[in-house]
Each structure stands twice: as structure tokens, then as C-alpha cells.
Design a protein around this motif. Structure first.
Motif, mmCIF file in Angstrom:
data_model
loop_
_atom_site.group_PDB
_atom_site.id
_atom_site.type_symbol
_atom_site.label_atom_id
_atom_site.label_comp_id
_atom_site.label_asym_id
_atom_site.label_seq_id
_atom_site.Cartn_x
_atom_site.Cartn_y
_atom_site.Cartn_z
ATOM 1 N N GLU A 1 -7.839 -7.152 -8.183
ATOM 2 C CA GLU A 1 -8.023 -7.885 -6.927
ATOM 3 C C GLU A 1 -6.816 -7.715 -5.998
ATOM 4 O O GLU A 1 -6.972 -7.533 -4.789
ATOM 5 C CB GLU A 1 -8.273 -9.368 -7.193
ATOM 6 N N GLU A 2 -5.609 -7.760 -6.574
ATOM 7 C CA GLU A 2 -4.408 -7.581 -5.743
ATOM 8 C C GLU A 2 -4.430 -6.211 -5.067
ATOM 9 O O GLU A 2 -4.167 -6.092 -3.869
ATOM 10 C CB GLU A 2 -3.144 -7.722 -6.605
ATOM 11 N N LEU A 3 -4.761 -5.181 -5.860
ATOM 12 C CA LEU A 3 -4.804 -3.821 -5.308
ATOM 13 C C LEU A 3 -5.795 -3.737 -4.138
ATOM 14 O O LEU A 3 -5.457 -3.215 -3.071
ATOM 15 C CB LEU A 3 -5.208 -2.815 -6.404
ATOM 16 N N LEU A 4 -6.996 -4.286 -4.359
ATOM 17 C CA LEU A 4 -8.015 -4.158 -3.324
ATOM 18 C C LEU A 4 -7.741 -5.056 -2.121
ATOM 19 O O LEU A 4 -8.082 -4.709 -0.995
ATOM 20 C CB LEU A 4 -9.396 -4.435 -3.921
ATOM 21 N N LYS A 5 -7.086 -6.189 -2.365
ATOM 22 C CA LYS A 5 -6.720 -7.086 -1.259
ATOM 23 C C LYS A 5 -5.708 -6.417 -0.339
ATOM 24 O O LYS A 5 -5.859 -6.419 0.877
ATOM 25 C CB LYS A 5 -6.123 -8.387 -1.812
ATOM 26 N N PHE A 6 -4.632 -5.836 -0.925
ATOM 27 C CA PHE A 6 -3.635 -5.253 -0.027
ATOM 28 C C PHE A 6 -4.088 -3.908 0.541
ATOM 29 O O PHE A 6 -3.526 -3.431 1.516
ATOM 30 C CB PHE A 6 -2.222 -5.216 -0.632
ATOM 31 N N SER A 7 -5.121 -3.329 -0.078
ATOM 32 C CA SER A 7 -5.662 -2.085 0.483
ATOM 33 C C SER A 7 -6.626 -2.350 1.639
ATOM 34 O O SER A 7 -6.984 -1.429 2.370
ATOM 35 C CB SER A 7 -6.395 -1.291 -0.601
ATOM 36 N N SER A 8 -7.070 -3.612 1.770
ATOM 37 C CA SER A 8 -7.989 -3.966 2.868
ATOM 38 C C SER A 8 -7.172 -4.257 4.115
ATOM 39 O O SER A 8 -7.038 -5.411 4.540
ATOM 40 C CB SER A 8 -8.825 -5.181 2.479
ATOM 41 N N VAL A 9 -6.621 -3.209 4.693
ATOM 42 C CA VAL A 9 -5.718 -3.372 5.843
ATOM 43 C C VAL A 9 -6.507 -3.462 7.142
ATOM 44 O O VAL A 9 -6.214 -4.275 8.013
ATOM 45 C CB VAL A 9 -4.725 -2.187 5.909
ATOM 46 N N LYS A 10 -7.543 -2.623 7.243
ATOM 47 C CA LYS A 10 -8.308 -2.551 8.490
ATOM 48 C C LYS A 10 -9.103 -3.843 8.700
ATOM 49 O O LYS A 10 -9.672 -4.379 7.737
ATOM 50 C CB LYS A 10 -9.277 -1.359 8.399
ATOM 51 N N SER B 1 0.833 -1.216 0.000
ATOM 52 C CA SER B 1 0.000 0.000 0.000
ATOM 53 C C SER B 1 0.857 1.250 0.000
ATOM 54 O O SER B 1 0.640 2.174 -0.787
ATOM 55 C CB SER B 1 -0.926 0.035 1.223
ATOM 56 N N VAL B 2 1.868 1.276 0.875
ATOM 57 C CA VAL B 2 2.743 2.455 0.969
ATOM 58 C C VAL B 2 3.576 2.599 -0.314
ATOM 59 O O VAL B 2 3.797 3.706 -0.794
ATOM 60 C CB VAL B 2 3.662 2.367 2.217
ATOM 61 N N ASN C 1 0.438 3.420 9.265
ATOM 62 C CA ASN C 1 1.415 4.397 9.735
ATOM 63 C C ASN C 1 2.520 4.493 8.665
ATOM 64 O O ASN C 1 3.462 3.697 8.659
ATOM 65 C CB ASN C 1 1.980 3.949 11.089
ATOM 66 N N VAL C 2 2.341 5.424 7.731
ATOM 67 C CA VAL C 2 3.211 5.485 6.546
ATOM 68 C C VAL C 2 4.681 5.686 6.935
ATOM 69 O O VAL C 2 5.563 4.992 6.425
ATOM 70 C CB VAL C 2 2.734 6.615 5.586
ATOM 71 N N GLY C 3 4.945 6.601 7.870
ATOM 72 C CA GLY C 3 6.314 6.893 8.292
ATOM 73 C C GLY C 3 7.011 5.651 8.835
ATOM 74 O O GLY C 3 8.169 5.377 8.504
ATOM 75 N N PHE D 1 2.860 1.477 -3.506
ATOM 76 C CA PHE D 1 2.096 1.854 -4.697
ATOM 77 C C PHE D 1 1.507 3.257 -4.588
ATOM 78 O O PHE D 1 1.350 3.933 -5.593
ATOM 79 C CB PHE D 1 0.967 0.843 -4.965
ATOM 80 N N ASP D 2 1.133 3.675 -3.391
ATOM 81 C CA ASP D 2 0.483 4.978 -3.253
ATOM 82 C C ASP D 2 0.666 5.504 -1.829
ATOM 83 O O ASP D 2 -0.148 5.253 -0.938
ATOM 84 C CB ASP D 2 -1.011 4.834 -3.581
ATOM 85 N N GLU D 3 1.751 6.240 -1.657
ATOM 86 C CA GLU D 3 2.132 6.765 -0.350
ATOM 87 C C GLU D 3 1.052 7.681 0.228
ATOM 88 O O GLU D 3 0.754 7.638 1.416
ATOM 89 C CB GLU D 3 3.423 7.557 -0.551
ATOM 90 N N THR D 4 0.459 8.516 -0.628
ATOM 91 C CA THR D 4 -0.512 9.515 -0.159
ATOM 92 C C THR D 4 -1.760 8.855 0.414
ATOM 93 O O THR D 4 -2.248 9.231 1.476
ATOM 94 C CB THR D 4 -0.935 10.431 -1.336
ATOM 95 N N THR D 5 -2.277 7.857 -0.298
ATOM 96 C CA THR D 5 -3.551 7.267 0.101
ATOM 97 C C THR D 5 -3.403 6.243 1.224
ATOM 98 O O THR D 5 -4.383 5.945 1.911
ATOM 99 C CB THR D 5 -4.222 6.626 -1.141
ATOM 100 N N ALA D 6 -2.185 5.722 1.417
ATOM 101 C CA ALA D 6 -1.985 4.665 2.420
ATOM 102 C C ALA D 6 -2.456 5.100 3.813
ATOM 103 O O ALA D 6 -2.979 4.302 4.586
ATOM 104 C CB ALA D 6 -0.509 4.275 2.459
#
Lengths: 291, 222
Positions: free
Chosen positions: B94-103, A167-168, A181-183, A170-175
Motif C-alpha cells: 500500500e505504501e508503494l502504491l500510495k506514493f506512486s499515485s502522484v498524478k 518514488s525517486v 521531474n526526477v532531476g 525507491f526507483d529512479e528509472t520508473t519515477a
């Protein structure tokens, strides 16, 4: 030639050590390298490598002063200095927000200058060649165990925190809005990168570190259909390079790091040619169907 | 989520782009931020999201000073042209949305949201093979993964065609009806298609105008 190489690989201790180390680094380098490529920081490995070299040269210099605790294990100071280099990059990045690459030029210049000074002061410039081009065939049991421990830690952290790391990256801003905790993860990645770069320094050499990390990923990106398949392909390419690179290095007595990277480049060229040929055939097929 | 902007000013070097702006956004509002290029629309959004640090003036999010605010998962954000995202590296939806589902508890939200956005069939496609409209819907799904209280969209229809624009506003309406506060930046769209509650127009002379949409009979969005 190949048969005698295979026979020596499993009968000579130094060959077996080099092979095992190569296989492990063949996983670690593209694993970290894929994240480096995603973050568009391909130049960072070289920069950290030069700073890691400062640690090695300081270890040698200290031994001339009678402080020999790091002489047998220069990797420790190599890792410490590589981490310092990582923090310096971040520090300079903040000062040159719109010219982020400047920070790496400053750090790589500082690293090169300090390495040259301390190598010269240590009067052990003979070992410089190994650190420039790598010497996986001369690694010790101790170093091999260290590589195995580092690999376990790095892979475990990747498995546990893969969502946060990707996540961090591919897109630091949105993470931040995903609850990350991006930092903290930026710092964690920088430390992991510094450690892997320092380990690669011994086997690939400072001039070839980023090649081992980036080229297999660059080849895999040409044909990968997903992040997972690209990562797997880059590891496969990396392992092929280690195997055939060791064979070439052993057979014609050239530096192992240079041989491994040369095979990497060869794979990249083969993949690029195959992809281009397939694309041309597909276009020709489409053309003939349209007629 | 109550958002209070008090006497906010922001400058890039010596160039002031926001000067003494005060405005309040209530929970469930649908705010359209308008203005020509260079009037500070994206800057304002970046201040609200804590991307630009607020030094002159104050922003309160649920009565907490933004500089001390921690609950950023209450916000969903889709940036302009997705320019912060590296979509050149091979990566499936799917990969993007899977790793974005952190919470915790959000792991399976994405299938429902993809279905709601009408793009479930692109689940296994590579991000870099998607059209602008498909990509935008994927990023809205990502922004909605944590069930945010506020959804902020920066020029969301700038790179999509008319058909996708209409679908987009319809979907955003649905989210707003579910109680999500919408803050949307636009500078070219005619806003008659949008069920906004009020617009905040930023001007080049650093003034601002708030225009509350008059209630229309039969308009259930108001």
C-alpha cells in the motif's frame, strides 16, 4: 547521577540548548538518513561532511585575511561548500557511470585535502577537534534558532513532496513515468542533504555525521514492518541516543557526538541480539510443532 | 499512441547492438519483441522510453521527436527483474502504491487494479516478503496507475511459474482489449499463448524481422 543531569538539563542554559538541538537533529538525521539508505548512498553524508568542513576552514582562513563576515557564522560557507560537493559528486558520477562510488572517493579526498590546507593556513587548528567530533554542548542561541528554521523547512518539504521523494528514491528509472521531474527532486534532495549534513557537522562532527543519519535507520530496518514504522522507530532510537548520549557526555566529560553515536551503536547491537533470539525461538517452536 | 522508429542505431562504446532499425507501432497494437540474448531487445525498449538517449536515427511518439517528448505518464513500464527497485528496505504494498499515485485523480486507482490482478489481500504485506509472481503483479499495478496508453514489459515472465505466467498473459490481453498498446519483450516464452498483433524479431547479425500474426477466425483479439 541521572537526577543531577536532569536537574542541570532544565536549569543550565547551555544544557537546555543542547537538548533542544539534539531532539530536533534526532528527527532530522534519521528522516534524511532513511532516504539516503533507500538510495544506497550511505557514504554520501561523510563525503558532503568533508566538503562542508572545507567551507568552515575557508571561513577561518578568510578571518585571518581580515574578512571576518563568516568567522562567527562558518556554517553558511559550510552549507555552500557542501552543496558544491553534492554537485561535484553528480559531475563525477556521470564520468564514471559504472563505478559510481569513485565519485565519492574523489570528492572526499578533495574535501579532506582542502580542509587541511585552509585550517593550516588559518592557524586555527585548535577548533578542528570540535568539527571532527562535534560539540553540541557549546551551541549558541543563534545556532539553535537556525536549526529550528532548517528543521521546519526540511520537514515541510518532506510533508509536501513525500510521494515524489520516495518514488525517486525507491526507483529512479520508473519515477519519470509517474509524472515526476526526477532531476529536480534529485537536486532538491541533494541540497536538503547538504544543509542537514552541515548542521550536523557542528553537533556530531564530521567523523560522526553519517553515523547519526544511518545507524538509527540500520537498527530500525531490522524490525520495521513498513516504511512508516521503520521511520518512526529510527526517530525513537535517534532520540534515545541523543538523551542518553548527552547524559554520558555530560557525566564523564567526553565529546557529545561520540557519546550519542556510541549509544546508537549500542541500540543497534541490542536490536540485532533481540531479533536473533526471537528468530531462534520461532524456529525452535516450529521444530517442536513439526515433531 | 503512434510510435515511429526511423533508422535507429545504438551502440555501447564500439559495440553496435541496433543497426538502422525502422518500425511503426500503432495505437492498440500488441507487439512482441523477440530475440536471443545480446540482440538489443532491452536496449530498444530503453530507447523507446527515453532512458537511452537517441543520437543515431529518430523515434517519434505521436509525431513528437522523443528528445523533446514530455508526456511520459502515457507510458507504463515494468523492468526486467525489477532490478532498478530497492525492495530490501521495509515497505508495504500500500505504501508503494500510495506514493506512486502522484498524478491527480489516480489516488484510488490502486485498489481497483489490485483487485483486478487478484492480489487485494496483500495490500498490507511487506514488499520483500512477496513471491516473484506477486511482486510482478504489484509492479504491473504501479505501471497501470496513470491509465497509460502504452504498457512496456521487459521479460515479464522470466522469474514466475507457469500458473502465474498464464494469469499474466490473460490480464495483459484484457488491458490490450481496453485499447492499451502492449510492447512485450521475451526470449524464452513460446508465444502461442500470446494474442499479439505482430512480432519484431531482433537477430544477432543486427537484422530484424517483422512477423504479422495472420487473422484467425474467432480470435477476437485481432
Amino acid at each position: 547521577m541521572m537526577l543531577s543531569f536532569l536537574s542541570d538539563l532544565f536549569t543550565l542554559d547551555f544544557m537546555l540548548r543542547a537538548f533542544i538541538a539534539g531532539i530536533i537533529l534526532g528527527i532530522l538525521a534519521p528522516l534524511i538518513g532513511s532516504i539516503v539508505v533507500v538510495r544506497r548512498l550511505s557514504f554520501i553524508a561523510d563525503t558532503l561532511g568533508h566538503f562542508s568542513l572545507v567551507g568552515i576552514s575557508v571561513s577561518l582562513f578568510l578571518s585571518t585575511l581580515g574578512i571576518s563576515i563568516f568567522f562567527e557564522r562558518p556554517l553558511y560557507l559550510g552549507i555552500a561548500f557542501s552543496i558544491v560537493g553534492g554537485f561535484l559528486i553528480e559531475l563525477f558520477r556521470r564520468s564514471y557511470k559504472n563505478y559510481k562510488e569513485i565519485s565519492m572517493v574523489i570528492v572526499i579526498s578533495l574535501g579532506s585535502a582542502l580542509s587541511a590546507i585552509f585550517f593550516s593556513l588559518s592557524k586555527k587548528t585548535g577548533s578542528l577537534y570540535n568539527y571532527l567530533f562535534g560539540s553540541i554542548l557549546t551551541i549558541t542561541d543563534y545556532y539553535l534558532i537556525l536549526i529550528i528554521i532548517i528543521a521546519i523547512i526540511v520537514i515541510a518539504l518532506f510533508v509536501i513532496f513525500w510521494k515524489q521523494i520516495l518514488s525517486v528514491s525507491f526507483d529512479e528509472t520508473t519515477a519519470k513515468f509517474l509524472g515526476i521531474n526526477v532531476g529536480l527532486f534529485q537536486m532538491m534532495f541533494m541540497i536538503l542533504l547538504s544543509i542537514v549534513v552541515s548542521v550536523l557537522l557542528e553537533s556530531a562532527g564530521v567523523l560522526l555525521i553519517s553515523s547519526m543519519m544511518i545507524i538509527p535507520v540500520a537498527a530500525a530496518m531490522r524490525i520495521g514492518l513498513s516504511f512508516k514504522s521503520t521511520l518512526i522507530l529510527s526517530i525513537v532510537f535517534s532520540e534515545l541516543s541523543v538523551f542518553f548520549g548527552l547524559w554520558v557526555a555530560y557525566s564523564v566529560k567526553i565529546p557529545s557526538g561520540a557519546a550519542i553515536v556510541s549509544v546508537n551503536i549500542l541500540i543497534l547491537i541490542i536490536i540485532a541480539v533481540i531479533k536473533k533470539t526471537v528468530q531462534r525461538r520461532n524456529i525452535a517452536k516450529l521444530d517442536s510443532l513439526q515433531r | 499512441m503512434q510510435i515511429d522508429i526511423r533508422n535507429l542505431s545504438f551502440a555501447y562504446g564500439h559495440k553496435t547492438v541496433i543497426n538502422g532499425l525502422s518500425h511503426s507501432i500503432n495505437s492498440g497494437d500488441y507487439v512482441v519483441i523477440r530475440g536471443k540474448n545480446g540482440t538489443g531487445k532491452s536496449t530498444l525498449i530503453k530507447c523507446l522510453l527515453g532512458i537511452n538517449s537517441v543520437k543515431n536515427g529518430m523515434i517519434f511518439l505521436d509525431d513528437t521527436d522523443i528528445n523533446a517528448y514530455k508526456h511520459w505518464t502515457k507510458f507504463g513500464y515494468v523492468s526486467q527483474d525489477f532490478d532498478d527497485f530497492n525492495y530490501e528496505f521495509p515497505l508495504t504494498v500500500e505504501e508503494l502504491l500510495k506514493f506512486s499515485s502522484v498524478k491527480k485523480g489516480t489516488q484510488h486507482n490502486y485498489l481497483k487494479l489490485l483487485d483486478q490482478m487478484g492480489i487485494l489481500e496483500i495490500l498490507n504485506q511487506n514488499i520483500n516478503s512477496l513471491s516473484g509472481g506477486q511482486l510482478q503483479r504489484v509492479f504491473i499495478v504501479r505501471a497501470m496507475l496513470n491509465n497509460p496508453e502504452v504498457l512496456i514489459l521487459d521479460e515479464p515472465t522470466a522469474s514466475i511459474d507457469k500458473q502465474n505466467t498464464e494469469f499474466f498473459y490473460k490480464t495483459i490481453d484484457e488491458f490490450n482489449k481496453e485499447g492499451i498498446t502492449i510492447i512485450l519483450i521475451t526470449h524464452t516464452d513460446s508465444i502461442e499463448y500470446i494474442n499479439y498483433t505482430h512480432t519484431l524479431t531482433l537477430n544477432l547479425d543486427l537484422t530484424s524481422v517483422i512477423d504479422v500474426k495472420p487473422p484467425v477466425e474467432g480470435d477476437d483479439a485481432l
